[in-house]
Scaffold this motif. Sequence first.
Motif, PDB file in Angstrom:
ATOM      1  N   LEU A 124      56.940  21.899  59.589  1.00  0.00           N
ATOM      2  CA  LEU A 124      56.023  22.727  60.371  1.00  0.00           C
ATOM      3  C   LEU A 124      55.790  24.078  59.699  1.00  0.00           C
ATOM      4  N   LEU A 125      56.786  24.541  58.956  1.00  0.00           N
ATOM      5  CA  LEU A 125      56.640  25.804  58.248  1.00  0.00           C
ATOM      6  C   LEU A 125      55.624  25.682  57.120  1.00  0.00           C
ATOM      7  N   LEU A 127      53.123  23.440  57.052  1.00  0.00           N
ATOM      8  CA  LEU A 127      51.828  22.929  57.508  1.00  0.00           C
ATOM      9  C   LEU A 127      50.690  23.948  57.451  1.00  0.00           C
ATOM     10  N   PRO A 128      50.914  25.209  57.904  1.00  0.00           N
ATOM     11  CA  PRO A 128      49.795  26.156  57.836  1.00  0.00           C
ATOM     12  C   PRO A 128      49.271  26.358  56.418  1.00  0.00           C
ATOM     13  N   ILE A 130      48.933  23.938  54.257  1.00  0.00           N
ATOM     14  CA  ILE A 130      48.209  22.753  53.833  1.00  0.00           C
ATOM     15  C   ILE A 130      46.976  22.461  54.692  1.00  0.00           C
ATOM     16  N   ILE A 131      46.961  22.921  55.946  1.00  0.00           N
ATOM     17  CA  ILE A 131      45.802  22.563  56.770  1.00  0.00           C
ATOM     18  C   ILE A 131      44.561  23.322  56.300  1.00  0.00           C
ATOM     19  N   PRO A 132      43.385  22.705  56.448  1.00  0.00           N
ATOM     20  CA  PRO A 132      42.161  23.321  55.953  1.00  0.00           C
ATOM     21  C   PRO A 132      41.931  24.687  56.577  1.00  0.00           C
ATOM     22  N   MET A 136      41.697  26.107  60.615  1.00  0.00           N
ATOM     23  CA  MET A 136      42.473  27.261  61.087  1.00  0.00           C
ATOM     24  C   MET A 136      41.512  28.302  61.675  1.00  0.00           C
ATOM     25  N   SER A 176      53.821  31.879  56.720  1.00  0.00           N
ATOM     26  CA  SER A 176      54.275  30.661  56.061  1.00  0.00           C
ATOM     27  C   SER A 176      54.533  30.884  54.579  1.00  0.00           C
TER      28      SER A 176
ATOM     29  N   PHE B  27      57.024  30.241  65.524  1.00  0.00           N
ATOM     30  CA  PHE B  27      56.254  28.994  65.478  1.00  0.00           C
ATOM     31  C   PHE B  27      55.247  28.945  66.610  1.00  0.00           C
ATOM     32  N   MET B  30      52.376  30.941  65.364  1.00  0.00           N
ATOM     33  CA  MET B  30      51.616  30.267  64.319  1.00  0.00           C
ATOM     34  C   MET B  30      50.852  29.061  64.856  1.00  0.00           C
ATOM     35  N   TYR B  31      51.421  28.409  65.856  1.00  0.00           N
ATOM     36  CA  TYR B  31      50.812  27.154  66.305  1.00  0.00           C
ATOM     37  C   TYR B  31      50.023  27.240  67.594  1.00  0.00           C
ATOM     38  N   VAL B 206      43.893  16.783  49.124  1.00  0.00           N
ATOM     39  CA  VAL B 206      43.793  17.609  50.333  1.00  0.00           C
ATOM     40  C   VAL B 206      43.010  18.878  50.039  1.00  0.00           C
ATOM     41  N   ASP B 210      39.380  20.068  51.608  1.00  0.00           N
ATOM     42  CA  ASP B 210      39.358  21.250  52.460  1.00  0.00           C
ATOM     43  C   ASP B 210      38.471  22.368  51.943  1.00  0.00           C
ATOM     44  N   ILE B 250      43.296  18.324  60.678  1.00  0.00           N
ATOM     45  CA  ILE B 250      44.655  18.873  60.581  1.00  0.00           C
ATOM     46  C   ILE B 250      45.654  17.736  60.464  1.00  0.00           C
ATOM     47  N   SER B 253      45.339  16.062  56.971  1.00  0.00           N
ATOM     48  CA  SER B 253      45.909  16.891  55.911  1.00  0.00           C
ATOM     49  C   SER B 253      47.433  16.885  55.973  1.00  0.00           C
ATOM     50  N   ALA B 257      49.914  15.444  53.094  1.00  0.00           N
ATOM     51  CA  ALA B 257      50.918  16.332  52.505  1.00  0.00           C
ATOM     52  C   ALA B 257      52.319  15.775  52.708  1.00  0.00           C
TER      53      ALA B 257
END
Lengths: 289, 273
Positions: A124-125, A127-128, A130-132, A136, A176, B27, B30-31, B206, B210, B250, B253, B257
Amino acid sequence: MLKSLPDSKKVDLWIRASGKALLWGMSLVGIFFLYLPIVILVIYSFNESKINAVWRGFTLQWYQSLFEGLTVGSDISNVLIWDALKNSLIVGFISTGVATILGTMIGLAMERFHFRGRTVIEGLLFLPIIIPDITMGIALLVFFSLVFQLLESLTGMRLVLGLPTVIIGHIAFNISYVAVVVRSRIADLDPTLEEAALDLGANEWKSFWRITLPLIYPGILSGALLAFTLSLDDFVITFFTAGVGATTLPVFVYGMIKVSVTPAINAISTIMLFASLIIVVLSFSLQRH
Amino acid sequence: MKEKNWVEKTVFWSPVSWQAVFTGLMFFYMYLPILVLTVYSFNESAYSAGWEGFTLQWYGKLWEDGRILRSLENSLVVAVTAVGVSAVLGTMMAVGLAKYSFRGKTLYRGVSYLPLIVPDIAIAVSTLIFLAVLGIQLSLWTIVAAHIVFCLAYVAIVVSSRLSSLDPHLEEAALDLGATPTQAFLKVLLPELSPAILAGCLLSFVLSMDDFLIASFTAGTGATTLPMEIFSRIRTGVKPDINALSVLLILASGLVAFVAEYVRYRGEKRQMQ
Protein backbone atom coordinates in the motif's frame (compact mmCIF):
# COMPACT_ATOMS: atom_id res chain seq x y z
CA MET A 1 41.37 -19.21 -40.93
CA LEU A 2 37.64 -18.90 -40.84
CA LYS A 3 37.25 -21.85 -43.13
CA SER A 4 38.89 -24.26 -40.71
CA LEU A 5 36.34 -23.48 -38.05
CA PRO A 6 33.25 -25.63 -37.72
CA ASP A 7 30.03 -24.12 -38.94
CA SER A 8 28.49 -23.44 -35.56
CA LYS A 9 31.58 -21.50 -34.49
CA LYS A 10 31.45 -19.46 -37.66
CA VAL A 11 27.85 -18.58 -37.07
CA ASP A 12 28.73 -17.73 -33.54
CA LEU A 13 31.53 -15.39 -34.53
CA TRP A 14 29.18 -13.76 -36.96
CA ILE A 15 26.55 -13.32 -34.28
CA ARG A 16 29.09 -11.82 -31.91
CA ALA A 17 30.33 -9.34 -34.47
CA SER A 18 26.86 -8.33 -35.48
CA GLY A 19 25.87 -8.13 -31.82
CA LYS A 20 28.63 -5.66 -31.18
CA ALA A 21 27.71 -3.65 -34.25
CA LEU A 22 24.08 -3.72 -33.20
CA LEU A 23 24.97 -2.50 -29.75
CA TRP A 24 26.82 0.45 -31.18
CA GLY A 25 24.15 1.17 -33.71
CA MET A 26 21.54 1.01 -31.02
CA SER A 27 23.46 3.35 -28.78
CA LEU A 28 23.63 5.84 -31.60
CA VAL A 29 19.92 5.52 -32.28
CA GLY A 30 19.23 5.82 -28.57
CA ILE A 31 21.30 8.95 -28.24
CA PHE A 32 19.80 10.38 -31.37
CA PHE A 33 16.31 9.64 -30.12
CA LEU A 34 16.80 10.83 -26.63
CA TYR A 35 19.27 13.63 -26.81
CA LEU A 36 18.72 15.26 -30.13
CA PRO A 37 15.29 16.56 -29.08
CA ILE A 38 16.75 17.97 -25.88
CA VAL A 39 19.76 19.44 -27.68
CA ILE A 40 17.47 21.04 -30.25
CA LEU A 41 15.33 22.44 -27.46
CA VAL A 42 18.34 24.05 -25.80
CA ILE A 43 19.76 25.38 -29.08
CA TYR A 44 16.47 26.85 -30.22
CA SER A 45 16.01 28.62 -26.92
CA PHE A 46 18.89 30.84 -28.13
CA ASN A 47 17.49 31.22 -31.62
CA GLU A 48 16.69 34.71 -32.83
CA SER A 49 13.97 33.50 -35.16
CA LYS A 50 10.50 33.28 -33.73
CA ILE A 51 9.72 30.19 -35.76
CA ASN A 52 11.34 26.96 -34.74
CA ALA A 53 13.27 25.17 -37.48
CA VAL A 54 14.95 28.30 -38.85
CA TRP A 55 18.21 29.47 -37.33
CA ARG A 56 18.72 33.22 -37.41
CA GLY A 57 21.53 33.80 -34.97
CA PHE A 58 22.26 33.73 -31.27
CA THR A 59 20.18 35.73 -28.83
CA LEU A 60 19.35 35.81 -25.15
CA GLN A 61 16.14 37.73 -25.71
CA TRP A 62 13.86 34.80 -24.85
CA TYR A 63 15.49 34.37 -21.48
CA GLN A 64 15.27 38.12 -21.07
CA SER A 65 11.58 38.06 -21.90
CA LEU A 66 11.11 35.58 -19.05
CA PHE A 67 12.75 37.97 -16.64
CA GLU A 68 10.68 40.85 -17.84
CA GLY A 69 7.60 38.85 -17.08
CA LEU A 70 5.60 36.76 -19.47
CA THR A 71 1.89 36.30 -19.38
CA VAL A 72 -0.46 33.63 -20.56
CA GLY A 73 -4.18 33.39 -20.68
CA SER A 74 -7.04 35.56 -21.78
CA ASP A 75 -7.26 39.31 -21.28
CA ILE A 76 -9.33 38.86 -18.17
CA SER A 77 -7.17 36.40 -16.29
CA ASN A 78 -3.57 37.00 -17.13
CA VAL A 79 -1.07 34.98 -15.21
CA LEU A 80 2.47 36.22 -14.86
CA ILE A 81 5.28 33.73 -15.17
CA TRP A 82 6.65 35.03 -11.86
CA ASP A 83 3.39 34.19 -10.13
CA ALA A 84 3.57 30.70 -11.60
CA LEU A 85 7.14 30.27 -10.42
CA LYS A 86 6.26 31.62 -6.99
CA ASN A 87 3.32 29.20 -6.72
CA SER A 88 5.50 26.30 -7.83
CA LEU A 89 8.10 27.12 -5.19
CA ILE A 90 5.51 27.59 -2.44
CA VAL A 91 3.90 24.24 -3.26
CA GLY A 92 7.31 22.57 -3.65
CA PHE A 93 8.76 23.77 -0.35
CA ILE A 94 5.70 23.25 1.85
CA SER A 95 4.74 19.86 0.43
CA THR A 96 8.35 18.65 0.53
CA GLY A 97 8.80 19.80 4.11
CA VAL A 98 5.64 18.16 5.40
CA ALA A 99 6.03 15.00 3.30
CA THR A 100 9.64 14.58 4.43
CA ILE A 101 8.72 14.62 8.10
CA LEU A 102 5.70 12.35 7.69
CA GLY A 103 7.43 10.01 5.23
CA THR A 104 10.47 9.61 7.48
CA MET A 105 8.21 8.81 10.43
CA ILE A 106 6.34 6.19 8.39
CA GLY A 107 9.63 4.70 7.25
CA LEU A 108 10.83 4.44 10.85
CA ALA A 109 7.53 3.15 12.17
CA MET A 110 7.26 0.42 9.57
CA GLU A 111 10.83 -0.75 9.94
CA ARG A 112 10.56 -1.12 13.71
CA PHE A 113 7.13 -2.44 13.79
CA HIS A 114 6.51 -6.10 13.12
CA PHE A 115 3.00 -7.29 12.62
CA ARG A 116 0.95 -9.59 10.50
CA GLY A 117 0.04 -8.38 7.05
CA ARG A 118 3.11 -6.20 6.87
CA THR A 119 3.64 -7.07 3.21
CA VAL A 120 0.17 -5.75 2.42
CA ILE A 121 0.92 -2.47 4.19
CA GLU A 122 4.23 -2.24 2.33
CA GLY A 123 2.42 -2.75 -0.95
CA LEU A 124 0.00 0.00 0.00
CA LEU A 125 2.96 2.29 0.59
CA PHE A 126 4.15 1.69 -2.95
CA LEU A 127 0.77 2.00 -4.61
CA PRO A 128 0.54 5.81 -4.78
CA ILE A 129 3.78 5.75 -6.80
CA ILE A 130 2.37 3.34 -9.33
CA ILE A 131 -1.23 4.48 -9.79
CA PRO A 132 -1.84 6.82 -12.73
CA ASP A 133 -1.47 10.51 -11.96
CA ILE A 134 -4.71 11.21 -13.72
CA THR A 135 -6.71 8.91 -11.44
CA MET A 136 -5.03 10.43 -8.40
CA GLY A 137 -6.05 13.84 -9.75
CA ILE A 138 -9.65 12.73 -10.21
CA ALA A 139 -9.75 11.12 -6.78
CA LEU A 140 -8.54 14.34 -5.18
CA LEU A 141 -10.99 16.40 -7.20
CA VAL A 142 -13.95 14.24 -6.14
CA PHE A 143 -12.70 14.20 -2.57
CA PHE A 144 -12.32 17.98 -2.34
CA SER A 145 -15.70 18.68 -3.87
CA LEU A 146 -17.28 16.32 -1.33
CA VAL A 147 -15.45 17.96 1.57
CA PHE A 148 -16.39 21.43 0.35
CA GLN A 149 -20.04 20.45 0.01
CA LEU A 150 -20.07 18.95 3.47
CA LEU A 151 -18.41 22.02 4.96
CA GLU A 152 -20.84 24.31 3.26
CA SER A 153 -23.87 22.44 4.49
CA LEU A 154 -22.47 22.19 8.02
CA THR A 155 -20.95 25.60 8.60
CA GLY A 156 -21.99 27.71 5.63
CA MET A 157 -18.35 28.28 4.69
CA ARG A 158 -17.64 28.37 1.00
CA LEU A 159 -14.25 27.01 0.03
CA VAL A 160 -12.76 26.73 -3.43
CA LEU A 161 -9.78 24.97 -4.97
CA GLY A 162 -6.52 26.84 -4.70
CA LEU A 163 -2.94 26.54 -3.54
CA PRO A 164 -3.81 24.77 -0.26
CA THR A 165 -5.58 21.96 -2.12
CA VAL A 166 -2.61 21.62 -4.48
CA ILE A 167 -0.30 21.34 -1.47
CA ILE A 168 -2.50 18.71 0.19
CA GLY A 169 -2.49 16.69 -3.04
CA HIS A 170 1.27 16.92 -3.43
CA ILE A 171 1.90 15.87 0.16
CA ALA A 172 -0.27 12.79 -0.41
CA PHE A 173 1.90 11.46 -3.22
CA ASN A 174 5.25 12.72 -1.89
CA ILE A 175 4.88 10.84 1.40
CA SER A 176 5.22 7.56 -0.47
CA TYR A 177 8.39 8.54 -2.29
CA VAL A 178 10.11 9.84 0.85
CA ALA A 179 9.03 6.80 2.88
CA VAL A 180 10.36 4.38 0.25
CA VAL A 181 13.75 6.11 0.01
CA VAL A 182 14.11 6.45 3.80
CA ARG A 183 13.09 2.84 4.38
CA SER A 184 15.75 1.51 2.06
CA ARG A 185 18.28 3.53 4.06
CA ILE A 186 16.97 2.24 7.40
CA ALA A 187 17.08 -1.33 6.14
CA ASP A 188 20.86 -0.97 5.64
CA LEU A 189 21.25 0.35 9.17
CA ASP A 190 22.99 -1.79 11.76
CA PRO A 191 20.43 -2.21 14.60
CA THR A 192 23.19 -3.01 17.09
CA LEU A 193 24.34 0.61 16.98
CA GLU A 194 21.12 1.80 18.51
CA GLU A 195 21.05 -1.06 20.98
CA ALA A 196 24.57 -0.15 22.03
CA ALA A 197 23.47 3.43 22.69
CA LEU A 198 20.56 2.15 24.78
CA ASP A 199 22.87 -0.19 26.68
CA LEU A 200 25.23 2.67 27.37
CA GLY A 201 22.47 4.58 29.10
CA ALA A 202 20.88 6.77 26.43
CA ASN A 203 17.12 6.85 26.47
CA GLU A 204 15.06 6.12 23.36
CA TRP A 205 14.76 9.76 22.47
CA LYS A 206 18.47 10.47 22.82
CA SER A 207 19.53 7.43 20.86
CA PHE A 208 17.17 8.46 18.09
CA TRP A 209 18.54 12.00 17.88
CA ARG A 210 22.19 11.14 18.24
CA ILE A 211 22.49 7.76 16.53
CA THR A 212 19.59 6.94 14.20
CA LEU A 213 18.88 10.35 12.76
CA PRO A 214 22.48 11.21 11.78
CA LEU A 215 22.81 7.80 10.12
CA ILE A 216 19.65 8.01 8.05
CA TYR A 217 20.08 11.72 7.35
CA PRO A 218 21.43 11.25 3.77
CA GLY A 219 18.41 9.08 2.96
CA ILE A 220 16.04 11.71 4.31
CA LEU A 221 17.75 14.45 2.33
CA SER A 222 17.74 12.54 -0.94
CA GLY A 223 14.08 11.61 -0.39
CA ALA A 224 13.31 15.28 0.18
CA LEU A 225 15.14 16.34 -3.00
CA LEU A 226 13.28 13.70 -4.98
CA ALA A 227 9.97 14.90 -3.57
CA PHE A 228 10.87 18.50 -4.39
CA THR A 229 11.63 17.70 -8.05
CA LEU A 230 8.47 15.64 -8.40
CA SER A 231 6.44 18.43 -6.91
CA LEU A 232 8.00 21.05 -9.20
CA ASP A 233 7.49 18.90 -12.29
CA ASP A 234 3.98 17.66 -11.63
CA PHE A 235 1.35 18.77 -14.07
CA VAL A 236 -1.64 16.42 -13.94
CA ILE A 237 -2.40 16.38 -10.21
CA THR A 238 -1.79 20.12 -9.95
CA PHE A 239 -4.08 20.80 -12.88
CA PHE A 240 -6.99 19.03 -11.20
CA THR A 241 -6.51 20.42 -7.71
CA ALA A 242 -5.66 24.02 -8.62
CA GLY A 243 -8.36 26.56 -8.94
CA VAL A 244 -8.12 29.90 -10.70
CA GLY A 245 -5.00 31.81 -9.70
CA ALA A 246 -3.08 28.78 -8.47
CA THR A 247 -1.16 28.22 -11.71
CA THR A 248 2.19 26.49 -11.27
CA LEU A 249 5.03 26.50 -13.77
CA PRO A 250 4.16 23.24 -15.61
CA VAL A 251 0.51 24.32 -15.87
CA PHE A 252 1.70 27.68 -17.19
CA VAL A 253 3.88 26.02 -19.83
CA TYR A 254 1.03 23.71 -20.80
CA GLY A 255 -1.26 26.69 -21.26
CA MET A 256 1.35 28.41 -23.41
CA ILE A 257 1.95 25.44 -25.69
CA LYS A 258 -1.75 25.03 -26.27
CA VAL A 259 -1.67 28.51 -27.79
CA SER A 260 1.54 28.08 -29.79
CA VAL A 261 5.10 26.91 -29.30
CA THR A 262 7.18 30.06 -28.87
CA PRO A 263 10.90 30.31 -28.19
CA ALA A 264 10.09 31.50 -24.68
CA ILE A 265 8.74 28.02 -23.95
CA ASN A 266 12.04 26.56 -25.08
CA ALA A 267 13.77 28.90 -22.64
CA ILE A 268 11.52 27.89 -19.70
CA SER A 269 11.84 24.19 -20.50
CA THR A 270 15.62 24.49 -20.71
CA ILE A 271 15.76 26.12 -17.29
CA MET A 272 13.40 23.53 -15.77
CA LEU A 273 15.45 20.74 -17.31
CA PHE A 274 18.70 21.90 -15.79
CA ALA A 275 17.13 22.69 -12.43
CA SER A 276 15.72 19.14 -12.16
CA LEU A 277 18.99 17.67 -13.34
CA ILE A 278 21.00 19.49 -10.69
CA ILE A 279 18.63 18.51 -7.88
CA VAL A 280 18.54 14.84 -8.91
CA VAL A 281 22.31 14.56 -9.37
CA LEU A 282 22.64 16.06 -5.89
CA SER A 283 20.15 13.57 -4.53
CA PHE A 284 21.90 10.55 -6.10
CA SER A 285 25.33 11.62 -4.91
CA LEU A 286 23.94 11.97 -1.39
CA GLN A 287 22.44 8.52 -1.56
CA ARG A 288 25.74 6.99 -2.58
CA HIS A 289 27.54 8.33 0.50
CA MET B 1 8.62 8.58 38.98
CA LYS B 2 5.20 7.15 38.89
CA GLU B 3 4.26 9.45 36.05
CA LYS B 4 7.23 8.35 33.97
CA ASN B 5 6.18 4.76 34.39
CA TRP B 6 2.78 5.59 33.15
CA VAL B 7 4.21 7.33 30.08
CA GLU B 8 6.51 4.44 29.37
CA LYS B 9 3.68 2.02 29.73
CA THR B 10 1.39 3.78 27.33
CA VAL B 11 4.02 4.76 24.81
CA PHE B 12 6.10 1.63 24.64
CA TRP B 13 3.97 -1.17 26.03
CA SER B 14 0.43 -0.41 25.10
CA PRO B 15 -1.15 -3.01 22.79
CA VAL B 16 -1.50 -0.41 20.06
CA SER B 17 1.83 1.35 19.63
CA TRP B 18 2.26 4.88 18.33
CA GLN B 19 3.74 3.42 15.17
CA ALA B 20 0.52 1.61 14.35
CA VAL B 21 -1.61 4.66 15.08
CA PHE B 22 0.63 6.95 13.07
CA THR B 23 0.94 4.59 10.11
CA GLY B 24 -2.81 4.12 10.15
CA LEU B 25 -3.41 7.86 10.12
CA MET B 26 -1.01 8.44 7.25
CA PHE B 27 -2.54 5.70 5.15
CA PHE B 28 -5.94 7.15 5.90
CA TYR B 29 -4.72 10.49 4.54
CA MET B 30 -3.13 8.94 1.46
CA TYR B 31 -6.06 6.70 0.64
CA LEU B 32 -9.07 8.76 1.67
CA PRO B 33 -9.43 10.40 -1.78
CA ILE B 34 -9.20 7.02 -3.49
CA LEU B 35 -11.71 5.58 -1.05
CA VAL B 36 -14.15 8.41 -1.74
CA LEU B 37 -13.66 7.89 -5.47
CA THR B 38 -14.37 4.19 -5.17
CA VAL B 39 -17.50 4.73 -3.09
CA TYR B 40 -18.83 7.31 -5.53
CA SER B 41 -18.25 5.06 -8.51
CA PHE B 42 -21.03 2.87 -7.05
CA ASN B 43 -23.35 5.80 -6.36
CA GLU B 44 -26.61 5.83 -8.25
CA SER B 45 -26.84 9.62 -8.34
CA ALA B 46 -25.07 11.17 -11.31
CA TYR B 47 -24.72 14.71 -10.03
CA SER B 48 -25.03 15.26 -6.32
CA ALA B 49 -22.63 14.33 -3.61
CA GLY B 50 -25.48 12.62 -1.77
CA TRP B 51 -25.67 8.86 -1.63
CA GLU B 52 -28.64 7.46 -3.53
CA GLY B 53 -28.02 3.78 -3.52
CA PHE B 54 -25.69 1.16 -4.86
CA THR B 55 -25.39 0.55 -8.57
CA LEU B 56 -23.04 -1.03 -11.06
CA GLN B 57 -24.48 0.91 -13.99
CA TRP B 58 -21.44 3.21 -14.38
CA TYR B 59 -19.18 0.21 -14.84
CA GLY B 60 -21.65 -1.22 -17.30
CA LYS B 61 -21.79 2.04 -19.23
CA LEU B 62 -18.05 1.93 -19.87
CA TRP B 63 -18.41 -1.15 -22.04
CA GLU B 64 -20.87 0.61 -24.29
CA ASP B 65 -18.83 3.77 -24.64
CA GLY B 66 -17.20 3.63 -28.06
CA ARG B 67 -14.80 6.52 -27.47
CA ILE B 68 -13.45 5.00 -24.29
CA LEU B 69 -13.00 1.60 -25.89
CA ARG B 70 -11.22 3.13 -28.87
CA SER B 71 -8.89 5.16 -26.69
CA LEU B 72 -8.21 2.05 -24.60
CA GLU B 73 -7.30 0.24 -27.79
CA ASN B 74 -4.94 3.08 -28.77
CA SER B 75 -3.35 3.04 -25.33
CA LEU B 76 -2.83 -0.71 -25.53
CA VAL B 77 -1.29 -0.48 -29.02
CA VAL B 78 1.11 2.23 -27.84
CA ALA B 79 2.03 0.45 -24.61
CA VAL B 80 2.49 -3.01 -26.13
CA THR B 81 4.58 -1.75 -29.05
CA ALA B 82 6.71 0.58 -26.94
CA VAL B 83 7.29 -2.08 -24.28
CA GLY B 84 8.05 -4.77 -26.86
CA VAL B 85 10.71 -2.66 -28.55
CA SER B 86 12.10 -1.47 -25.21
CA ALA B 87 12.32 -5.01 -23.84
CA VAL B 88 14.70 -6.06 -26.63
CA LEU B 89 16.70 -2.83 -26.79
CA GLY B 90 16.77 -2.29 -23.03
CA THR B 91 18.04 -5.81 -22.34
CA MET B 92 20.71 -5.45 -25.00
CA MET B 93 21.69 -2.10 -23.57
CA ALA B 94 22.03 -3.51 -20.06
CA VAL B 95 23.99 -6.57 -21.21
CA GLY B 96 26.20 -4.43 -23.44
CA LEU B 97 26.93 -2.00 -20.63
CA ALA B 98 27.82 -4.84 -18.28
CA LYS B 99 30.05 -6.70 -20.76
CA TYR B 100 31.97 -4.20 -22.79
CA SER B 101 34.02 -1.44 -21.34
CA PHE B 102 34.65 1.56 -23.48
CA ARG B 103 35.56 5.16 -23.01
CA GLY B 104 32.82 7.34 -21.64
CA LYS B 105 30.93 4.34 -20.27
CA THR B 106 29.98 6.05 -17.01
CA LEU B 107 28.71 9.02 -18.96
CA TYR B 108 26.74 6.76 -21.26
CA ARG B 109 25.23 4.94 -18.30
CA GLY B 110 24.27 8.18 -16.59
CA VAL B 111 22.87 9.54 -19.81
CA SER B 112 20.69 6.49 -20.41
CA TYR B 113 18.89 7.10 -17.13
CA LEU B 114 18.19 10.72 -17.96
CA PRO B 115 14.59 10.19 -19.16
CA LEU B 116 13.67 9.21 -15.61
CA ILE B 117 14.89 12.56 -14.34
CA VAL B 118 13.92 15.07 -16.99
CA PRO B 119 10.52 16.66 -16.29
CA ASP B 120 7.77 15.15 -18.43
CA ILE B 121 6.83 18.53 -19.79
CA ALA B 122 10.40 19.16 -20.98
CA ILE B 123 10.45 15.76 -22.74
CA ALA B 124 7.10 16.61 -24.29
CA VAL B 125 8.18 20.05 -25.52
CA SER B 126 11.53 18.84 -26.88
CA THR B 127 9.94 15.89 -28.68
CA LEU B 128 7.34 18.17 -30.17
CA ILE B 129 9.96 20.61 -31.48
CA PHE B 130 12.15 17.76 -32.69
CA LEU B 131 9.31 16.23 -34.69
CA ALA B 132 8.43 19.65 -36.08
CA VAL B 133 12.04 20.24 -37.15
CA LEU B 134 12.17 16.88 -38.90
CA GLY B 135 8.79 17.55 -40.43
CA ILE B 136 7.31 14.29 -39.17
CA GLN B 137 3.53 14.15 -39.11
CA LEU B 138 2.13 13.45 -35.64
CA SER B 139 0.25 10.16 -35.32
CA LEU B 140 -0.11 7.21 -32.98
CA TRP B 141 3.43 6.13 -33.90
CA THR B 142 5.00 9.36 -32.72
CA ILE B 143 3.55 8.56 -29.27
CA VAL B 144 5.10 5.09 -29.51
CA ALA B 145 8.49 6.62 -30.37
CA ALA B 146 8.30 9.03 -27.44
CA HIS B 147 7.25 6.27 -25.05
CA ILE B 148 10.09 3.98 -26.12
CA VAL B 149 12.50 6.62 -24.79
CA PHE B 150 11.40 6.30 -21.18
CA CYS B 151 10.36 2.61 -21.29
CA LEU B 152 13.86 1.76 -22.52
CA ALA B 153 15.42 3.45 -19.51
CA TYR B 154 13.21 1.57 -17.04
CA VAL B 155 13.84 -1.84 -18.60
CA ALA B 156 17.58 -1.14 -18.73
CA ILE B 157 17.67 -0.13 -15.05
CA VAL B 158 15.81 -3.18 -13.79
CA VAL B 159 17.85 -5.57 -15.97
CA SER B 160 21.19 -4.00 -15.02
CA SER B 161 20.48 -4.19 -11.33
CA ARG B 162 19.77 -7.88 -11.79
CA LEU B 163 22.89 -8.38 -13.93
CA SER B 164 25.10 -6.83 -11.28
CA SER B 165 23.89 -9.35 -8.72
CA LEU B 166 24.44 -12.34 -11.05
CA ASP B 167 27.38 -14.68 -10.69
CA PRO B 168 29.62 -14.02 -13.72
CA HIS B 169 31.15 -17.50 -13.33
CA LEU B 170 27.95 -19.14 -14.55
CA GLU B 171 28.44 -17.91 -18.07
CA GLU B 172 32.16 -18.64 -17.98
CA ALA B 173 31.43 -22.17 -16.80
CA ALA B 174 29.06 -22.69 -19.70
CA LEU B 175 31.73 -21.46 -22.10
CA ASP B 176 34.34 -23.74 -20.52
CA LEU B 177 32.01 -26.69 -20.88
CA GLY B 178 31.86 -26.14 -24.61
CA ALA B 179 28.89 -23.91 -25.16
CA THR B 180 29.25 -21.29 -27.83
CA PRO B 181 28.79 -17.67 -26.63
CA THR B 182 25.37 -17.60 -28.25
CA GLN B 183 24.34 -20.78 -26.47
CA ALA B 184 25.73 -19.43 -23.23
CA PHE B 185 23.73 -16.26 -23.66
CA LEU B 186 20.49 -17.98 -24.64
CA LYS B 187 20.66 -20.92 -22.22
CA VAL B 188 22.38 -19.45 -19.19
CA LEU B 189 22.19 -15.68 -19.10
CA LEU B 190 18.76 -15.09 -20.60
CA PRO B 191 16.86 -17.48 -18.30
CA GLU B 192 18.56 -15.85 -15.33
CA LEU B 193 17.60 -12.42 -16.58
CA SER B 194 14.06 -13.19 -17.66
CA PRO B 195 12.34 -12.33 -14.34
CA ALA B 196 14.01 -8.93 -14.39
CA ILE B 197 13.14 -8.38 -18.05
CA LEU B 198 9.53 -9.29 -17.34
CA ALA B 199 9.39 -7.04 -14.28
CA GLY B 200 10.90 -4.14 -16.23
CA CYS B 201 8.39 -4.67 -19.02
CA LEU B 202 5.44 -4.67 -16.64
CA LEU B 203 6.65 -1.51 -14.94
CA SER B 204 7.15 0.35 -18.18
CA PHE B 205 3.80 -0.95 -19.44
CA VAL B 206 2.09 0.70 -16.48
CA LEU B 207 4.01 3.93 -17.04
CA SER B 208 3.17 3.98 -20.72
CA MET B 209 -0.53 3.34 -20.05
CA ASP B 210 -0.58 6.12 -17.45
CA ASP B 211 1.26 8.82 -19.33
CA PHE B 212 -0.79 11.86 -20.22
CA LEU B 213 1.57 14.74 -20.81
CA ILE B 214 3.97 13.25 -23.35
CA ALA B 215 1.17 11.52 -25.25
CA SER B 216 -0.92 14.66 -25.48
CA PHE B 217 1.89 16.59 -27.17
CA THR B 218 3.03 13.86 -29.54
CA ALA B 219 -0.39 12.56 -30.59
CA GLY B 220 -1.75 13.20 -34.04
CA THR B 221 -5.40 13.94 -34.61
CA GLY B 222 -7.57 10.97 -33.71
CA ALA B 223 -4.78 9.24 -31.82
CA THR B 224 -6.37 9.69 -28.40
CA THR B 225 -5.05 7.54 -25.57
CA LEU B 226 -7.05 6.66 -22.47
CA PRO B 227 -5.55 9.32 -20.15
CA MET B 228 -6.12 11.93 -22.86
CA GLU B 229 -9.75 10.88 -23.21
CA ILE B 230 -10.24 11.06 -19.45
CA PHE B 231 -8.56 14.45 -19.32
CA SER B 232 -10.75 15.94 -22.01
CA ARG B 233 -13.91 14.66 -20.30
CA ILE B 234 -12.95 15.88 -16.86
CA ARG B 235 -12.78 19.47 -18.06
CA THR B 236 -16.54 19.49 -18.35
CA GLY B 237 -17.00 18.06 -14.86
CA VAL B 238 -16.49 14.68 -13.22
CA LYS B 239 -19.06 12.11 -14.29
CA PRO B 240 -19.63 8.88 -12.38
CA ASP B 241 -18.50 6.73 -15.32
CA ILE B 242 -15.10 8.42 -15.15
CA ASN B 243 -14.98 7.57 -11.45
CA ALA B 244 -15.65 3.95 -12.36
CA LEU B 245 -12.97 4.02 -15.04
CA SER B 246 -10.46 5.53 -12.59
CA VAL B 247 -11.14 2.80 -10.06
CA LEU B 248 -10.56 0.17 -12.74
CA LEU B 249 -7.30 1.87 -13.78
CA ILE B 250 -6.04 2.00 -10.18
CA LEU B 251 -6.84 -1.69 -9.74
CA ALA B 252 -5.19 -2.64 -13.03
CA SER B 253 -2.04 -0.61 -12.32
CA GLY B 254 -1.79 -2.03 -8.81
CA LEU B 255 -2.25 -5.57 -10.12
CA VAL B 256 0.40 -5.22 -12.84
CA ALA B 257 2.84 -3.66 -10.36
CA PHE B 258 2.16 -6.46 -7.90
CA VAL B 259 2.82 -9.14 -10.52
CA ALA B 260 6.04 -7.33 -11.53
CA GLU B 261 7.28 -7.20 -7.96
CA TYR B 262 6.29 -10.81 -7.35
CA VAL B 263 8.13 -12.01 -10.47
CA ARG B 264 11.24 -10.07 -9.45
CA TYR B 265 11.07 -11.40 -5.90
CA ARG B 266 10.66 -15.00 -7.07
CA GLY B 267 13.61 -14.62 -9.42
CA GLU B 268 15.82 -13.31 -6.64
CA LYS B 269 14.74 -16.04 -4.27
CA ARG B 270 15.49 -18.74 -6.81
CA GLN B 271 18.93 -17.27 -7.29
CA MET B 272 19.59 -17.35 -3.54
CA GLN B 273 18.96 -21.07 -3.48
